[in-house]
Write an enzyme that holds these catalytic residues in place. Sequence first.
Site, short mmCIF file in Angstrom:
data_model
loop_
_atom_site.label_atom_id
_atom_site.label_comp_id
_atom_site.label_asym_id
_atom_site.label_seq_id
_atom_site.Cartn_x
_atom_site.Cartn_y
_atom_site.Cartn_z
N ILE A 64 32.46 44.27 49.51
CA ILE A 64 32.06 45.04 48.33
C ILE A 64 33.34 45.17 47.50
CG2 ILE A 64 32.36 47.21 49.66
CD1 ILE A 64 30.29 48.55 47.86
N SER A 65 33.27 44.82 46.22
CA SER A 65 34.48 44.82 45.39
C SER A 65 35.07 46.24 45.31
CB SER A 65 34.16 44.33 43.98
OG SER A 65 33.67 43.01 44.00
#
Length: 213
Positions: A64-65
């Site tokens: 997940i960024s």
Amino acid sequence: MLSDGYREQGMRVQLVQLLAQKGITNAAVLNAIGKVPRHFFLDSAFIDFAYADKAFPIGVGQTISQPFTVALQTQLLDVHKDEKVLEIGTGSGYQTSVLIEMGAKVFTIERQRELYNKASQLLPQMGYHPHFFYGDGYLGKPTYGPFDKILVTAGAPSIPEKLLAQLKIGGIMVIPIGEHQQRMIRICRTTEGEFTQEDFGNCAFVPMLEGKN
Ligand code: SAH
């Protein structure tokens, strides 16, 4: 059970303050990040990591960024209500949710079946209803285009021509370009055949791979 209590809301306020200090100026972006419960996208054991400004593993070698990266890409994309946005790399679905909070109509493509399944179950439970696709983002979604905005959340070796063709005139694409490290690139389509390109510096993404799995 998905629960969003005072503790999580408090951590989110602090995250938004941190992103503002780090240079995110678009109020709508900060507002959207303040609304999306990021802890729903991580296993419950990692709740303390959910509001740190860090990327985090979400399985099958993907991440997940980092919140700052999500905020920066969303700010560069300059999203407005009711715009059609094509997102490549659904991943956890967190960035998708932020775009929906901005009022966008989102079409999102993921090439990993497991992540596609997970996000397409989770987001509707949170009240988010993008169009989910399992497939290869290099192809885009020509039947649903052209798009006002295209957001690529994986690192591409070069600018995918098929995606450029699906951008409206006046539209914007934000894409990390590079093999190991990337540059954050913003492309604007000014006429049928002309594009401008701006560079917003170094960034690090998992690779955009061709095909499914
Ligand atoms: N936006 C995501 C970030 C996910 S990381 C989030 O907020 O969680 C990038 C994602 O791009 C990964 O899930 C990876 O599987 C996906 N991806 C890589 N190449 C792709 C391709 N060609 N088409 C679609 N998705 C791709």
